[in-house]
Design an enzyme around this catalytic site. Structure first.
Site, mmCIF file in Angstrom:
data_model
loop_
_atom_site.group_PDB
_atom_site.id
_atom_site.type_symbol
_atom_site.label_atom_id
_atom_site.label_comp_id
_atom_site.label_asym_id
_atom_site.label_seq_id
_atom_site.Cartn_x
_atom_site.Cartn_y
_atom_site.Cartn_z
ATOM 1 N N ASP A 1 -9.593 -5.753 -4.529
ATOM 2 C CA ASP A 1 -9.001 -4.663 -3.758
ATOM 3 C C ASP A 1 -9.541 -3.334 -4.269
ATOM 4 O O ASP A 1 -9.261 -2.942 -5.394
ATOM 5 C CB ASP A 1 -7.476 -4.735 -3.911
ATOM 6 N N SER B 1 0.820 -1.204 0.000
ATOM 7 C CA SER B 1 0.000 0.000 0.000
ATOM 8 C C SER B 1 0.867 1.272 0.000
ATOM 9 O O SER B 1 1.680 1.464 -0.897
ATOM 10 C CB SER B 1 -0.949 -0.063 1.198
ATOM 11 N N HIS C 1 -7.487 -5.762 -0.063
ATOM 12 C CA HIS C 1 -6.316 -5.042 0.438
ATOM 13 C C HIS C 1 -5.618 -5.696 1.639
ATOM 14 O O HIS C 1 -4.389 -5.783 1.680
ATOM 15 C CB HIS C 1 -6.749 -3.615 0.807
#
Ligand SMILES: *[C@@H]1O[C@H](CO)[C@@H](O)[C@H](O)[C@H]1NC(C)=O
Ligand SMILES: *[C@@H]1O[C@H](CO)[C@@H](O)[C@H](O)[C@H]1NC(C)=O
Ligand SMILES: *[C@@H]1O[C@H](CO)[C@@H](O)[C@H](O)[C@H]1NC(C)=O
Length: 411
Positions: free
Chosen positions: A353, A183, A386
């Site tokens: 995601d 991320s 995620h």
């Protein structure tokens, strides 16, 4: 510059990314943890609480950035068996995402945690903790109570935090470094390597849930976007610490949910995507430890990243102010295509995601179309969202084993 609704959306999304497992305190943390035994926390440090307990060696290190922040790092120098002593282990730096810290990699049972898996596979594992998170809240002459302590965005993570960590590891080990980000840890990696500052110390790069372009998150939540209001966020919070655990941010979230007429509990999967493979016990430990603080300025910069379709430095909001900071009217862009074409790269992204949206990741991958083809490794995990990449119970089999294989090939 007027704060647009997409900035509000971005803020909302980012808040909920952090709280994705715990959208509202009332229905999240407290009810979820009520009646359960106390959860493991990082009291005493990340090594003591989350690595030694599994029988691994672990060292706490402190790194000072050029702008004075004192960052905590953990090092797991060898595997549990202690095998390979005397062997030169290659260092890996693992960099967490927004609003969490290094402990987010250590929440599952031992054999499922990436840092421990890498240590057992023969790597010298280092974990970063960016400025503002609980063990990196010290500065040579500022205190977290001062606004000046929070005067930074991910630009400073690129300019100061990453170089400090790289220099430290490189000096201590004399070796080039494998980098692994999740991320926001991928975004600062892309930005940094595009400026070529660290590439001479870099061996290879693995990016999980890669983000650099965020503009497609909005399509998922377009109708909510129209109802959000970052102006109030900044009015409430000012330009200071952004602490998701504080009452103010909690109030803000409740207000946003109410305004948008949405059930914040369900918003969890609406925003991060439907994580396939999270362990309920792991979620409880997560809730007892995360989210962590960042700066409000960083949240605004991320919101700008959602709005702009390119990766740029922080926008001071007017050409005059940008001119003052950058000597040009608009913020300088990071040029991802400038990442050296022979740098070994591994990407893993999920089909579910919503933050590293498939469309955005594909646009990102397109920036690598001139990359040496044999240096590009791309994995698409259809059923992952995620958080699966950091704590999915299947992540070892699905993702981490591929990472290990990739790193070993770059010896
Ligand atoms: C979930 O976590 C608990 C506690 O760490 C562990 O006992 C259990 O085996 C885990 N479940 C799976 C499917 O990994
Ligand atoms: C914040 O940092 C910028 C430089 O990055 C500086 O120009 C500005 O004066 C600082 N503001 C505060 C309130 O410390
Ligand atoms: C970005 O970098 C690539 C490769 O070095 C170069 O060809 C391209 O012109 C650069 N783009 C910009 C906008 O500077």
């Amino acid at each position: 510059m007027v704060l647009s609704s997409s900035i509000g959306l971005a803020l909302l999304v980012i808040i909920f990314f952090a709280l994705s497992l715990n959208p509202l305190e009332a229905r999240g943390t407290f009810s979820r943890l009520a009646g359960k035994p106390p959860q493991r926390t990082a009291a005493g440090g990340i090594c003591a609480s989350s690595v030694h307990i599994y029988g691994y060696k672990c060292e706490e290190h402190y790194v000072v950035t050029q702008d004075g922040y004192i960052l905590n790092m953990q090092r797991i120098p060898q595997g549990r068996a202690g095998a390979g002593d005397g062997v030169k282990r290659q260092p890996v730096l693992i960099q967490h995402g927004i609003l969490v810290d290094g402990m987010s990699w250590l929440l599952n049972p031992a054999d499922q945690n990436l840092p421990l898996i890498l240590a057992d596979q023969g790597f010298d594992v280092w974990m970063g903790n960016t400025r503002g998170t609980r063990f990196s809240r010290r500065h040579k002459n500022l205190s977290p109570n001062q606004r000046a302590f929070w005067n930074w965005t991910w630009d400073e993570l690129v300019t100061f935090d990453l170089p400090a960590m790289f220099d430290y590891i490189h000096r201590l080990t004399g070796q080039k470094i494998h980098y692994l980000g999740h991320s926001l840890g991928t975004l600062i990696g892309f930005a940094s390597f595009s400026e070529k500052g660290l590439v001479d110390k870099l061996r290879s790069v693995a990016m999980l849930s890669p983000i650099a372009y965020l503009s497609h998150m909005t399509t998922v939540l377009g109708d909510i976007a129209a109802k959000t209001f970052l102006a109030e966020a900044t009015a409430i919070l000012g330009w200071a610490e952004f602490n998701p655990k504080s009452g103010l941010v909690g109030e803000l979230i409740k207000a946003i949910c109410h305004e948008a007429g949405i059930d914040c509990y369900d918003l969890l999967s609406v925003i991060t995507g439907k994580n396939c493979c999270l362990n309920a016990s792991t979620i409880d430990i997560f809730l007892a430890n995360e989210p962590q603080s960042t700066s409000t300025k960083n949240m605004i910069h991320l919101a700008q990243t959602v709005r702009d379709k390119q990766l740029r430095k922080y926008n001071y909001g007017s050409s005059i102010h940008n001119m003052k900071h950058y000597g040009q009217a608009t913020p300088p862009a990071y040029n991802i295509s400038a990442i050296p074409h022979d740098l070994p790269l591994f990407f893993s992204y999920g089909g579910l995601d919503y933050l590293a949206d498939v469309t955005d990741v594909e646009y990102l991958l397109d920036q690598f179309k001139f990359h040496d083809i044999d240096k590009m490794n791309v994995q698409f995990v259809k059923h992952y969202a995620h958080a699966d990449f950091i704590m999915g119970v299947t992540a070892k089999d699905v993702v981490y084993n591929q990472v290990v294989t990739f790193f070993k090939r770059q010896a």
